[in-house]
Motif scaffolding. Sequence first.
Motif, PDB file in Angstrom:
ATOM      1  N   VAL A 131       0.834  -1.404   0.055  1.00 49.59           N
ATOM      2  CA  VAL A 131      -0.013  -0.015  -0.113  1.00 49.59           C
ATOM      3  C   VAL A 131       0.824   1.134  -0.127  1.00 49.59           C
ATOM      4  N   MET A 132       0.361   2.242  -0.881  1.00 51.21           N
ATOM      5  CA  MET A 132       1.179   3.510  -0.669  1.00 51.21           C
ATOM      6  C   MET A 132       0.348   4.414  -0.350  1.00 51.21           C
ATOM      7  N   VAL A 133       0.260   5.184   0.741  1.00 41.71           N
ATOM      8  CA  VAL A 133      -0.560   6.049   1.362  1.00 41.71           C
ATOM      9  C   VAL A 133       0.002   7.443   0.678  1.00 41.71           C
ATOM     10  N   VAL A 134      -0.880   8.085   0.242  1.00 50.21           N
ATOM     11  CA  VAL A 134      -0.663   9.481  -0.264  1.00 50.21           C
ATOM     12  C   VAL A 134      -1.837  10.497   0.229  1.00 50.21           C
ATOM     13  N   ALA A 135      -1.366  11.406   0.639  1.00 52.08           N
ATOM     14  CA  ALA A 135      -2.123  12.289   1.660  1.00 52.08           C
ATOM     15  C   ALA A 135      -2.058  13.692   0.746  1.00 52.08           C
ATOM     16  N   ASP A 136      -3.122  13.783   0.229  1.00 54.56           N
ATOM     17  CA  ASP A 136      -3.385  15.281  -0.628  1.00 54.56           C
ATOM     18  C   ASP A 136      -3.935  16.300   0.539  1.00 54.56           C
ATOM     19  N   ASP A 137      -3.386  17.709  -0.070  1.00 56.77           N
ATOM     20  CA  ASP A 137      -3.732  18.904   0.843  1.00 56.77           C
ATOM     21  C   ASP A 137      -4.715  19.741   0.014  1.00 56.77           C
ATOM     22  N   PRO A 138      -5.928  19.446  -0.178  1.00 55.19           N
ATOM     23  CA  PRO A 138      -6.636  20.653  -0.739  1.00 55.19           C
ATOM     24  C   PRO A 138      -6.680  21.718   0.028  1.00 55.19           C
ATOM     25  N   GLY A 139      -6.576  22.814  -0.419  1.00 59.88           N
ATOM     26  CA  GLY A 139      -6.674  24.196   0.158  1.00 59.88           C
ATOM     27  C   GLY A 139      -5.309  24.515   0.587  1.00 59.88           C
ATOM     28  N   GLN A 140      -4.265  23.614   0.434  1.00 55.11           N
ATOM     29  CA  GLN A 140      -2.975  23.975   0.448  1.00 55.11           C
ATOM     30  C   GLN A 140      -2.645  24.610   2.031  1.00 55.11           C
ATOM     31  N   HIS A 141      -2.943  23.872   3.044  1.00 53.84           N
ATOM     32  CA  HIS A 141      -2.950  24.321   4.329  1.00 53.84           C
ATOM     33  C   HIS A 141      -1.415  24.463   4.791  1.00 53.84           C
ATOM     34  N   SER A 142      -0.735  23.438   4.383  1.00 58.35           N
ATOM     35  CA  SER A 142       0.784  23.450   4.528  1.00 58.35           C
ATOM     36  C   SER A 142       1.690  22.877   3.355  1.00 58.35           C
ATOM     37  N   MET A 172     -11.207  19.100  -5.616  1.00 53.33           N
ATOM     38  CA  MET A 172     -10.297  19.284  -6.697  1.00 53.33           C
ATOM     39  C   MET A 172     -10.758  19.006  -8.043  1.00 53.33           C
ATOM     40  N   ASP A 173     -10.080  18.033  -8.842  1.00 56.07           N
ATOM     41  CA  ASP A 173     -10.279  17.606 -10.145  1.00 56.07           C
ATOM     42  C   ASP A 173     -11.551  16.923 -10.376  1.00 56.07           C
ATOM     43  N   PRO A 174     -12.294  17.117 -11.609  1.00 53.02           N
ATOM     44  CA  PRO A 174     -13.242  16.172 -11.918  1.00 53.02           C
ATOM     45  C   PRO A 174     -12.994  14.909 -12.222  1.00 53.02           C
ATOM     46  N   TYR A 175     -12.305  14.075 -11.322  1.00 56.29           N
ATOM     47  CA  TYR A 175     -12.100  12.698 -11.638  1.00 56.29           C
ATOM     48  C   TYR A 175     -13.146  11.790 -11.711  1.00 56.29           C
ATOM     49  N   ILE A 176     -14.157  11.740 -10.767  1.00 58.67           N
ATOM     50  CA  ILE A 176     -15.200  10.836 -10.854  1.00 58.67           C
ATOM     51  C   ILE A 176     -15.980  11.517 -12.076  1.00 58.67           C
ATOM     52  N   PHE A 208     -10.858  24.188  -7.050  1.00 56.77           N
ATOM     53  CA  PHE A 208      -9.645  24.156  -6.277  1.00 56.77           C
ATOM     54  C   PHE A 208     -10.171  24.505  -4.875  1.00 56.77           C
ATOM     55  N   ASP A 209      -9.083  24.300  -4.043  1.00 56.59           N
ATOM     56  CA  ASP A 209      -9.413  24.733  -2.585  1.00 56.59           C
ATOM     57  C   ASP A 209     -10.353  23.787  -2.085  1.00 56.59           C
ATOM     58  N   GLU A 210     -10.043  23.314  -0.735  1.00 51.02           N
ATOM     59  CA  GLU A 210     -10.876  22.182  -0.208  1.00 51.02           C
ATOM     60  C   GLU A 210     -12.586  22.604  -0.209  1.00 51.02           C
ATOM     61  N   LEU A 211     -13.547  21.563   0.007  1.00 50.27           N
ATOM     62  CA  LEU A 211     -14.729  21.968   0.092  1.00 50.27           C
ATOM     63  C   LEU A 211     -15.072  21.845   1.425  1.00 50.27           C
ATOM     64  N   ASN A 212     -16.465  22.230   1.805  1.00 51.04           N
ATOM     65  CA  ASN A 212     -16.874  22.090   3.070  1.00 51.04           C
ATOM     66  C   ASN A 212     -18.653  22.149   2.873  1.00 51.04           C
ATOM     67  N   THR A 213     -19.289  21.913   3.751  1.00 53.26           N
ATOM     68  CA  THR A 213     -20.725  21.876   3.759  1.00 53.26           C
ATOM     69  C   THR A 213     -21.401  23.247   3.195  1.00 53.26           C
TER      70      THR A 213
END
Lengths: 596, 191
Positions: free
Chosen positions: A99-110, A282-286, A306-311
Amino acid sequence: MKVIMSGNEAIARGAYEGGARFASAYPGTPSTEILENMPQYGEAVYSEWAPNEKVAAEAAIGASIAGARSFCAMKHVGMNVAADPIYTFAYTGVTGGFVMVVADDPGQHSSQNEQDNRNQAKAARLLMLEPSDSQEAHDFMKKAFALSEKMDMPVLMHVTTRVCHSKGIVELGEREEAEVPDYEPKIQKYVTVPANAKKLRATLETRIAAAREFACDCEFNRVEMGDTKIGVITSGVSYQYARETFGDDASYLKLGLTFPFPNKLVEDFCSKVDKVYIVEEMDPYIEEQVKILGIECTGKDVVPRFDELNTDIVRKAFFNEVPETYTTDKQVVARPPALCAGCPHRGLFYVLAKKAKKQSIMMTGDIGCYTLGSAAPLNAIHTCICMGASLSQGHGASIALRNAGKDTKVVSILGDSTFFHTGVNSLMDAAYNKGSNLNIILDNRITGMTGHQQNPGTGFTLMGQEASEVDIPALCKAIGIKEENIKVVNPNHLDEVEAAMDELLPKDEPTVLITRWPCVLKKFSQQDIDEFPTLHKTQCKIDQDKCKNCKVCVKTTGCPGLINSKDQVVIDTTSCNGCTVCKQVCPFDAIEEVTL
Amino acid sequence: MSEVKNILLVGVGGQGTILASKILTTGLMKAGYDVKMSEVHGMSQRGGSVSTQVRFGEKVYSPIVGKGSADVIVAFEKMEALRYLDYLKQGGKMVVNDFEINPLPVNVGAAEYPEGILEELSSKCDVLSFKAGEVAKELGNPKAMNVVLLGALVKALGGLDDIDWDAEVEANVKPKFAELNKKAFHAGYEL
């Protein structure tokens, strides 16, 4: 047992329960705590910090080929570094589950960019899982190893900041042991000379077809039927926002296994609802996959790309509803992060900024706390692109400027951990190809920004064992930097830093300046205490009788330990670490060092 | 769906918002609530503005508190209360530590720390403000400031008196600080 866990803690626990035996990573927000949580399972799972993500991935791949369940973890941009091995490992497939765990950072917090690595799963052809909370992070990780073995595919576990760093309730389970078989070479599987690799490329399509079939009827992909006027297709944490936005007035196809894409399942779901909405970050992958199937849907035409989503964002996108809020006309001052009080980088940047007032200096920077040297009042970093790039960019820039007849000097700055990551190769380029930049390695004895992880220069491993230590000056010399062009200084002694810069900067060949002083937030080892005996033993104090309130100390150092008000400057005794940079810059000798 | 309660703990990196939210969330879980909490690590810790978001109820989906939806905002630093004001629900409560930390632009003289924050907040919403550091200092250690604020938060939320907060505080701090922190919690609760 039920406990509250972050997604990262849950991934670590899931790996343990799933029978992992080997784990490797290079730290990077938001993925760092995954490996930080592995040593507690140390008897069952060996874990380590690797010098970079490519090495981490390759080490875990080696363990898989040897037959052990293994994983590696990294932040999103780390996958670019690790792309080389994983794109070909997809061809060979696994022995022990991988398993390769990859953590994306939508919103570029860091992070320096916002890339959607779901695209890499598709491009590299990796079986992709997307958990939406801590419980799923645990469950998916646990099941990923057996799934990888069953499909003979590496798994990409795709998570995002809000999955990694959110906490939720997790029901724990027991560890499932997976034995390591006796070693047998599988040359046709693992030696990817073209004759073998071409066959593997063909069988990969067969494996993808089988996995696609599986994806259409598996526990990772779930249909929740409600009102059928609206059908929402979503994955990852976006599911949570969609669920709150549409409630029970919609049906959901919650995807957890998104490569290979479950075409039949999606077609079936869409045929049962009137309208199809896609909610994804992020991208329209689905969305692109759904459109390829010829299904009409609403997604990125209303949901931000772009940027992270929220409700709030999802609700505004689909219903144009905005919450009622309190407002104020008062201006709030921004609170940008700053180098800590006593940070050993401050002295170096102070001197560099001073030099840059007298001559043209291009300052190529890198990824770490020291990127904050770019902020006022220091303004002593001009670039930040990716790990290790400071030295190679500086090399290229020094040649380009020299050949164009410019007298701009180039100074390149990176930290110890970033130097080990990929900076070593960059310095080799400068030495080999006769660059002329001054390469500064800020050795603060730890990997700082991600929260103090051990590295090949600190003398300790992730699991707390003593380790060999990279000798940075000797390594630079071995690479081809002349011995007389390598200096080691205490960055808190401004005269020492300035003298070294005066000597190295005019040279028309690559030079190295190493600053050696520990990060003030570090938990000091006995070795640190022996080598740096004054650590946390002194503080600075302003003699208010001598102080003319000229503010030079605050305005030139930007130290947050100096509390500035109209009438006076005082030193905050809870944060001062006695670095004495303020004392050295004071024009009236009004600051003294006191022993605690 | 039963109502989900939203809480924001805001402050400056290093002020101890994380310990307070840890005690809060484990207490809520043991009381049978579904709980989610979100925080952001990394560069924001270097003296930046930080927020921890806690949501609890029968079933919680999103880990993030939306604008205009926080039942209670606890600000560990005064200006941070103002920064997050638009997250407060209409009729929500603010618990504000009357304490200033200069951000870098103020410290280097490029901006001024806004005056009259408490008056501004009080003119808009229900505010409880006090000097949590001094309350903690009187109990023996100003660092217990975060647990004083936690006590005030639990009081402001209301309806959580059945939870054994003493036990949660004890389970999350070093034994030698247990008594101090239990007192700090009660001091905050009584304010």
